[in-house]
Scaffold this motif. Sequence first.
Motif, mmCIF file in Angstrom:
data_model
loop_
_atom_site.group_PDB
_atom_site.id
_atom_site.type_symbol
_atom_site.label_atom_id
_atom_site.label_comp_id
_atom_site.label_asym_id
_atom_site.label_seq_id
_atom_site.Cartn_x
_atom_site.Cartn_y
_atom_site.Cartn_z
ATOM 1 N N ASN A 1 -9.303 4.650 -4.757
ATOM 2 C CA ASN A 1 -9.317 5.416 -5.332
ATOM 3 C C ASN A 1 -9.126 6.068 -5.625
ATOM 4 O O ASN A 1 -9.382 7.509 -6.924
ATOM 5 C CB ASN A 1 -10.975 5.427 -4.452
ATOM 6 N N GLN A 2 -7.940 7.171 -5.006
ATOM 7 C CA GLN A 2 -6.982 7.864 -5.966
ATOM 8 C C GLN A 2 -6.164 7.641 -6.712
ATOM 9 O O GLN A 2 -6.346 7.947 -8.023
ATOM 10 C CB GLN A 2 -6.151 8.589 -4.227
ATOM 11 N N ALA A 3 -6.357 6.188 -7.307
ATOM 12 C CA ALA A 3 -5.758 5.588 -8.630
ATOM 13 C C ALA A 3 -6.224 6.022 -9.447
ATOM 14 O O ALA A 3 -6.422 6.635 -10.496
ATOM 15 C CB ALA A 3 -4.782 4.626 -8.553
ATOM 16 N N LEU A 4 -7.979 5.899 -9.039
ATOM 17 C CA LEU A 4 -8.902 5.434 -10.304
ATOM 18 C C LEU A 4 -9.138 7.095 -10.387
ATOM 19 O O LEU A 4 -9.603 7.667 -11.612
ATOM 20 C CB LEU A 4 -9.937 4.867 -9.318
ATOM 21 N N ALA A 5 -9.370 8.149 -9.316
ATOM 22 C CA ALA A 5 -9.866 9.499 -10.120
ATOM 23 C C ALA A 5 -8.380 10.112 -10.853
ATOM 24 O O ALA A 5 -8.722 10.643 -11.693
ATOM 25 C CB ALA A 5 -9.312 10.147 -8.743
ATOM 26 N N GLY A 6 -7.130 9.408 -11.039
ATOM 27 C CA GLY A 6 -5.710 9.485 -11.664
ATOM 28 C C GLY A 6 -6.304 9.293 -12.689
ATOM 29 O O GLY A 6 -5.981 10.539 -13.763
ATOM 30 N N ILE A 7 -6.712 8.325 -12.984
ATOM 31 C CA ILE A 7 -6.894 7.825 -13.952
ATOM 32 C C ILE A 7 -7.992 8.701 -14.755
ATOM 33 O O ILE A 7 -8.165 8.717 -16.294
ATOM 34 C CB ILE A 7 -7.336 6.007 -14.220
ATOM 35 N N VAL B 1 1.667 9.362 -6.268
ATOM 36 C CA VAL B 1 2.382 11.149 -5.132
ATOM 37 C C VAL B 1 2.992 11.178 -6.965
ATOM 38 O O VAL B 1 3.299 12.297 -7.412
ATOM 39 C CB VAL B 1 3.314 10.752 -4.540
ATOM 40 N N LYS B 2 3.901 10.308 -7.364
ATOM 41 C CA LYS B 2 4.469 10.354 -8.836
ATOM 42 C C LYS B 2 3.360 10.862 -10.351
ATOM 43 O O LYS B 2 3.402 10.137 -11.263
ATOM 44 C CB LYS B 2 5.684 8.533 -8.750
ATOM 45 N N GLU B 3 1.951 10.079 -10.124
ATOM 46 C CA GLU B 3 1.168 10.161 -10.992
ATOM 47 C C GLU B 3 1.249 8.851 -12.291
ATOM 48 O O GLU B 3 0.480 9.151 -13.237
ATOM 49 C CB GLU B 3 0.866 11.766 -11.152
ATOM 50 N N ARG B 4 1.375 7.958 -11.083
ATOM 51 C CA ARG B 4 1.857 6.769 -11.915
ATOM 52 C C ARG B 4 0.819 6.129 -12.056
ATOM 53 O O ARG B 4 0.558 4.747 -11.612
ATOM 54 C CB ARG B 4 3.091 5.669 -11.626
ATOM 55 N N TYR B 5 -0.813 6.708 -11.877
ATOM 56 C CA TYR B 5 -2.035 5.867 -11.665
ATOM 57 C C TYR B 5 -2.434 4.565 -11.851
ATOM 58 O O TYR B 5 -2.625 3.461 -11.530
ATOM 59 C CB TYR B 5 -3.141 7.001 -11.724
ATOM 60 N N THR B 6 -1.808 3.742 -12.686
ATOM 61 C CA THR B 6 -2.257 3.099 -13.548
ATOM 62 C C THR B 6 -1.124 1.566 -13.084
ATOM 63 O O THR B 6 -1.843 0.724 -12.653
ATOM 64 C CB THR B 6 -1.996 2.896 -15.206
ATOM 65 N N GLU B 7 0.066 1.737 -12.558
ATOM 66 C CA GLU B 7 0.679 1.313 -12.119
ATOM 67 C C GLU B 7 -0.155 0.785 -11.021
ATOM 68 O O GLU B 7 -0.279 -0.248 -10.494
ATOM 69 C CB GLU B 7 1.525 1.178 -11.943
ATOM 70 N N ALA B 8 0.018 1.661 -9.929
ATOM 71 C CA ALA B 8 -1.106 1.850 -8.960
ATOM 72 C C ALA B 8 -2.035 1.091 -8.760
ATOM 73 O O ALA B 8 -2.157 0.598 -7.568
ATOM 74 C CB ALA B 8 -1.399 3.163 -8.150
ATOM 75 N N ALA B 9 -3.273 1.626 -9.472
ATOM 76 C CA ALA B 9 -4.538 1.089 -9.631
ATOM 77 C C ALA B 9 -4.056 -0.475 -9.823
ATOM 78 O O ALA B 9 -4.843 -1.429 -9.598
ATOM 79 C CB ALA B 9 -5.440 1.622 -10.709
ATOM 80 N N ASP B 10 -3.164 -1.168 -11.093
ATOM 81 C CA ASP B 10 -3.095 -2.790 -11.177
ATOM 82 C C ASP B 10 -2.056 -3.288 -10.300
ATOM 83 O O ASP B 10 -2.752 -4.478 -9.571
ATOM 84 C CB ASP B 10 -2.199 -2.850 -12.021
ATOM 85 N N VAL C 1 0.553 -1.415 -0.036
ATOM 86 C CA VAL C 1 -0.194 -0.062 -0.329
ATOM 87 C C VAL C 1 0.858 1.121 0.024
ATOM 88 O O VAL C 1 0.762 2.108 -0.922
ATOM 89 C CB VAL C 1 -1.384 0.083 1.096
ATOM 90 N N ARG C 2 2.163 1.330 0.873
ATOM 91 C CA ARG C 2 3.205 2.282 0.363
ATOM 92 C C ARG C 2 3.615 2.765 -0.121
ATOM 93 O O ARG C 2 3.995 3.177 -0.752
ATOM 94 C CB ARG C 2 3.563 2.001 1.516
ATOM 95 N N TYR C 3 3.544 1.248 -1.395
ATOM 96 C CA TYR C 3 4.271 1.755 -2.525
ATOM 97 C C TYR C 3 3.368 2.160 -3.443
ATOM 98 O O TYR C 3 3.890 2.968 -4.019
ATOM 99 C CB TYR C 3 5.051 0.196 -2.966
ATOM 100 N N ALA C 4 2.270 1.127 -3.295
ATOM 101 C CA ALA C 4 1.318 2.192 -4.156
ATOM 102 C C ALA C 4 0.623 3.600 -4.169
ATOM 103 O O ALA C 4 1.039 4.402 -5.240
ATOM 104 C CB ALA C 4 0.288 1.387 -4.358
ATOM 105 N N ALA C 5 1.146 4.031 -3.444
ATOM 106 C CA ALA C 5 0.839 5.225 -2.454
ATOM 107 C C ALA C 5 1.859 6.693 -3.291
ATOM 108 O O ALA C 5 1.814 7.220 -3.715
ATOM 109 C CB ALA C 5 1.072 5.449 -1.051
ATOM 110 N N SER C 6 3.055 5.763 -3.141
ATOM 111 C CA SER C 6 4.286 6.293 -3.523
ATOM 112 C C SER C 6 4.532 5.861 -5.486
ATOM 113 O O SER C 6 4.607 7.587 -5.826
ATOM 114 C CB SER C 6 5.837 6.064 -3.408
ATOM 115 N N LEU C 7 3.620 5.555 -6.216
ATOM 116 C CA LEU C 7 3.571 5.599 -6.761
ATOM 117 C C LEU C 7 2.039 7.020 -8.008
ATOM 118 O O LEU C 7 1.886 7.624 -8.753
ATOM 119 C CB LEU C 7 2.676 4.063 -7.761
#
Length: 394
Positions: free
Chosen positions: A64-70, A35-44, A27-33
């Motif tokens: 949900n934050q990743a989906l909002a970014g996408i 922040v870097k606006e790498r939303y698709t990788e975070a969602a996957d 989860v922490r790694y996804a949060a860093s993604l």
Amino acid sequence: MSTANACDKALNEDSLQACSQDPDWLVRYAASLNVKERYTEAADLLEGVLMQYPEADGAVEQYNQALAGIDSQNGAYPKIQPVQPSVPPPQQWQINTGLQIRSGYSDNLNQAPSQPSIQLTLPSGPVAVELQPQFRKQAGFGVESQLTANAMRTMADRLQWQVTGEFFNRQTEYGGYADYQGTNLLTSLMQNDDDGRETGGALRFGALRYGGDVYLYTGQLMLRHTGKKWGYCKPQIGGDFLWQRQDGRPLLDSRYAGLMTGVVCDTKAGLYSAAISAGWDWATSQRPGGDQRRGKLELTGVWFTDVIIQDSFVKAYANVLQSNDTQAYSPWLSNGATKYISRIGLGLDYDWPLGVVADNWRGVASAKWQNQSSNISLFEMNTLEGWLGVRIAW
């Protein structure tokens, strides 16, 4: 099969799947993604987390934050609701494979004794005997390859089943004892409790061919229990049982049983582990030196180095091994002394993405030093080596 080793292996194979058994880290790694606006990788990544660990803290929010970014990049994307604990995760296999090829140099490819001669202590007096060329240190270049496949499935009640297979090979200009081929097959079951505890076991079978026609077969049972997290760390205890057989050389067959204890730490600065183990190795026949007492200390650290190259990391490790025979090894070596061996190993690995080539390519570089001392010169050995290559995951 310690959690730290599992994390390190996953890190080496694919940084986006690092520490696949630690939902907090994922989860922490996804949060860093995010922040870097790498939303698709975070969602996957978070989709897999939610399937395996539906109660992971912060997973739904980050997803949900990743989906909002996408959504902001590509259009509307529906949000999900928090997964209810009573709903079991779906059972499916997650499969990944990888190929690593590297080339390097070693000043002792065949792990030969440090000196080109040994001294025999005969009744008539000491005599120096030159080793045959194939048993002396052979320095030079080599090429190593490793093909791996890993399959993981989440069962009911947070039970995780994993199967891993690998084939490895090394070729050098010398052949003989400098070259080898081998395979390993491992299957494991891990139970993850709600409070973060983990209990599991693994079976590993291996075969190694070296020296042209020498075959070494091993079987190992590993049992591990990881306790609740204290601060950044989790304690760990376990047991190891090893069977070893060398084709055509029954004097070297043995059985080992031992216990281990250690700690695994996940901090903002990096991932760390320490383990100490001790056990007894029984000779199944009249092995020179008889049974052995063994002890080992292992230290590992992994640090992410985004300041150098994004998604890169460094791994450092150190280990100390002590082995003591219970009987005289040979009356012709050191006047029939009871052999002991002390071995120290240090290593440093660097892993980074090769995005200029392809998204699934990574560069790998490693350096390793090892020194083995003994009261019998035949068993003294040292080596220094370095390797550089690529890893492809699919």
